[in-house]
Design a protein around this motif. Structure first.
Motif, PDB file in Angstrom:
ATOM      1  N   THR A  10      20.736  48.732  19.329  1.00  0.00           N
ATOM      2  CA  THR A  10      20.576  50.107  19.796  1.00  0.00           C
ATOM      3  C   THR A  10      21.920  50.797  19.997  1.00  0.00           C
ATOM      4  O   THR A  10      22.965  50.143  20.118  1.00  0.00           O
ATOM      5  N   ASP A  13      21.219  57.298  22.825  1.00  0.00           N
ATOM      6  CA  ASP A  13      20.453  58.401  22.259  1.00  0.00           C
ATOM      7  C   ASP A  13      21.149  59.697  22.665  1.00  0.00           C
ATOM      8  O   ASP A  13      20.827  60.312  23.687  1.00  0.00           O
ATOM      9  N   LYS A  53      18.616  54.308  21.527  1.00  0.00           N
ATOM     10  CA  LYS A  53      18.029  54.621  20.223  1.00  0.00           C
ATOM     11  C   LYS A  53      18.118  53.388  19.324  1.00  0.00           C
ATOM     12  O   LYS A  53      19.179  52.769  19.197  1.00  0.00           O
ATOM     13  N   VAL A  54      17.023  53.015  18.698  1.00  0.00           N
ATOM     14  CA  VAL A  54      16.968  51.819  17.867  1.00  0.00           C
ATOM     15  C   VAL A  54      17.536  52.117  16.478  1.00  0.00           C
ATOM     16  O   VAL A  54      17.071  53.035  15.794  1.00  0.00           O
ATOM     17  N   VAL A  55      18.536  51.343  16.085  1.00  0.00           N
ATOM     18  CA  VAL A  55      19.118  51.514  14.745  1.00  0.00           C
ATOM     19  C   VAL A  55      18.821  50.323  13.841  1.00  0.00           C
ATOM     20  O   VAL A  55      19.052  50.394  12.631  1.00  0.00           O
ATOM     21  N   SER A  78      14.880  56.191   9.238  1.00  0.00           N
ATOM     22  CA  SER A  78      14.913  56.801  10.557  1.00  0.00           C
ATOM     23  C   SER A  78      14.410  55.816  11.603  1.00  0.00           C
ATOM     24  O   SER A  78      13.774  54.811  11.281  1.00  0.00           O
ATOM     25  N   GLU A  79      14.689  56.127  12.850  1.00  0.00           N
ATOM     26  CA  GLU A  79      14.193  55.288  13.933  1.00  0.00           C
ATOM     27  C   GLU A  79      12.673  55.224  13.908  1.00  0.00           C
ATOM     28  O   GLU A  79      12.079  54.152  14.086  1.00  0.00           O
ATOM     29  N   ARG A 113      10.525  54.254  22.891  1.00  0.00           N
ATOM     30  CA  ARG A 113      10.852  54.951  21.643  1.00  0.00           C
ATOM     31  C   ARG A 113       9.597  55.268  20.837  1.00  0.00           C
ATOM     32  O   ARG A 113       9.515  56.312  20.185  1.00  0.00           O
ATOM     33  N   HIS A 117       8.178  58.950  19.560  1.00  0.00           N
ATOM     34  CA  HIS A 117       7.854  59.261  18.167  1.00  0.00           C
ATOM     35  C   HIS A 117       6.346  59.268  17.881  1.00  0.00           C
ATOM     36  O   HIS A 117       5.955  59.397  16.716  1.00  0.00           O
TER      37      HIS A 117
END
Length: 258
Positions: A10, A13, A53-55, A78-79, A113, A117
């Motif tokens: 991560t 964000d 934010k997850v990468v 994208s995440e 997350r 989303h």
């Protein structure tokens, strides 16, 4: 086995940071403000779960005759796409999830997350209303086995006994993180090194899986012969993958003599 070992990487964000704090700064400066505010709030720099934010999400799937490790999506995904693929896998296979500190970090991050989303996963949130088999063994209850958090299990759920994955992996004769560190992910991301981040995440998954196999041996779920066969299978898969970081992992593993 029907096992999905997973790990996430991560970054701050910064989009959420801008919204929360009314900032009009560069990504790097927004991240600095977020970390500064967190330090003021709690004395630590580690951001709250929902601000990660997850990468990358890397997984190892062991199912029937299949054993493979990879990172979900591609470097440009994208995440939301990465998260969607993870929860789709749970929906499709209902695997036993295996992690290191997944209950304390990875899964709460993924839940927040996915909330952001609008990503559904009925199977993951199943508590027994739709499938009675999940009433006493589901992904969400801490002491249930459908998600095995190795850090929790091996420490006996005692905070004083927890350990780092890197230390336990090396303690058991496995490669460990080989000098890499999750704290460097943000800097690597800013340099555009997403491939390297994904490769690092995959080696964490491999270390986690090897610890899990040792636990399964200790619990009597694998015979010594079956345990050895699983390790040989994994080495064969990694050696044949044609990827430098996986071949390096096998090389270091063999040099450890475990």
């Amino acid at each position: 086995m029907n096992v999905l070992v997973f790990d996430i990487e991560t970054i701050p964000d910064v989009a959420a940071g801008r919204r929360l704090y009314g900032l009009d700064l560069s990504d790097e400066d927004v991240a600095r403000v977020m970390i500064h505010k967190r330090r003021e709030e709690s004395g630590q720099e580690f951001l709250r779960h929902y601000l990660h934010k997850v990468v990358a999400i890397s997984v190892l799937l062991r199912r029937n005759d299949e054993c493979r490790v990879w990172s979900l999506g591609d470097p440009q995904s994208s995440e939301a796409e990465i998260l969607g693929r993870f929860f789709e896998g749970i929906e499709r296979f209902s695997p036993t999830l295996v992690s290191w500190n997944g209950g304390g970090f990875d899964l709460p991050v993924l839940q927040y997350r996915a909330l952001l989303h609008k990503i559904p996963c009925t199977r993951y949130w199943e508590m027994g209303d739709g499938d009675p088999a999940f009433r006493w063994n589901n992904y969400l209850s801490r002491y249930h086995a459908r998600h095995t958090d190795l850090m929790d299990v091996l420490s006996g759920y005692q905070a004083r006994a927890v350990a780092r994955l890197d230390d336990i992996a090396i303690f058991l004769g496995f490669p460990g993180k080989q000098g890499q560190d999750g704290a460097l992910v943000w800097d690597r991301y800013l340099r555009g090194e997403i491939e390297g981040i994904r490769a690092y995440c995959e080696t964490d998954v491999l270390n986690t899986y090897l610890v899990f196999l040792r636990l399964e041996l200790m619990r009597g779920h694998l015979t010594p012969e079956a345990h050895k066969a699983e390790e040989v299978r994994l080495k064969t898969v990694l050696a044949g993958a044609g990827q430098v970081h996986l071949a390096d992992f096998v090389s270091v593993w063999e040099s450890c003599g475990s």
